[in-house]
Design a protein around this motif. Structure first.
Motif: not given
Length: 290
Positions: A253-255
């Motif tokens: 996940s980019h987050w």
């Protein structure tokens, strides 16, 4: 020693930027066009921003250019030359990726070597100092380089390699702490050698040399309680290595990736604060502070 914010910022962010340049130069990350521009802009922002911040700790920042003249004897001067070489070479390499969609492999390898060399020379500014036994060992360059590569790997999204480098950086950091805790005691330096009076009998501090503070006490004598140091070490290792590893092992996940970067940087900043705060300069013996 006094943990100056400018030096902590410098040693953390410049290492992160040069670490990213290492992976870009080695071709382990080969972006092109605007994507390459973003990666190189980030690397230069971190590396150059860190280098500039280091001048704020100088008494006369306007004399910083004189550092280039002492390369034969000064690790600071060698750092300056390596940094310029790395930034110039990687600028040419980056131009090939950004404007021509072409990777000039040899240029990249030279730039990667110069980038890693910059971090090594930075570490040796501290590692060469016999007056700070905690720093004066091979663990200092190993610590700087391992953290540089771990940070660069996170930014370059190197998958399992990142996990390995984070674990290695954490292990080396712990080993450096354990070795450093006994370094002053094992150095053979004590109040007798510090004052030069050891040949006259047992030496003890009767009272401080003066009642007020001075430059040496402000810069080279900083005391942190062992209890607080242990807490900060735990926080540092969790943020620098353990938490990023956990986050990177989870489904991508980019987050989560961003959180891993933020945690790693926070952990390195904490470790760098301890690096300076726990450095027992032998001049403290003369003032009865060790």
């Amino acid at each position: 020693m006094h943990p100056a914010p400018s030096v902590i910022f410098f040693s953390t962010f410049s290492g992160l930027g040069f670490g990213l340049l290492v992976f870009l130069g080695l071709g382990l990350l080969v972006p092109t066009g605007w994507v390459a521009f973003v990666f190189f802009a980030l690397a230069y922002l971190l590396a150059v921003g860190g280098l500039i911040s280091s001048t704020f700790h100088l008494g006369h920042p306007e004399r910083a250019l004189k550092a280039f003249s002492q390369w034969r004897s000064s690790w600071l001067s060698r750092e300056a030359w390596c940094a310029v070489a790395a930034l110039v070479v990687m600028a040419f390499y980056g131009a090939g990726l950004v404007f021509f969609d072409t990777r000039w492999a040899l240029v990249g390898l030279v730039g990667a070597a110069a980038s890693l060399g910059t971090v090594f020379t930075t570490s040796m500014i501290y590692g060469q100092l016999k007056t700070v036994p905690r720093w004066n060992s091979g663990y200092t360059p190993a610590n700087f380089i391992s953290i540089c590569l771990a940070g660069g790997a996170i930014l370059a999204d190197q998958g399992n390699t990142t996990i390995f480098l984070l674990a290695a950086a954490g292990g080396i950091q712990i080993a450096a702490w354990l070795r450093g805790d006994s370094a002053l005691g094992n150095s053979g330096t004590d109040i007798a050698t510090a004052t030069g009076l050891g040949d006259r009998g047992t030496v003890r501090a009767f009272e401080p040399p003066h009642t007020g503070t001075n430059y040496l006490l402000r810069e080279f004598v900083y005391v942190i309680g062992r209890k607080h140091a242990l807490k900060l070490r735990l926080i540092s290792i969790i943020l620098m290595a353990a938490l990023p590893i956990i986050l990177l092992l989870m489904p991508f996940s980019h987050w989560l990736a961003l959180l891993a970067v933020v945690a790693h940087v926070a952990g390195v900043l904490t470790a760098r604060w301890l690096f300076f705060a726990q450095a027992e300069h032998v001049v403290g013996l003369y003032y009865g502070k060790r």
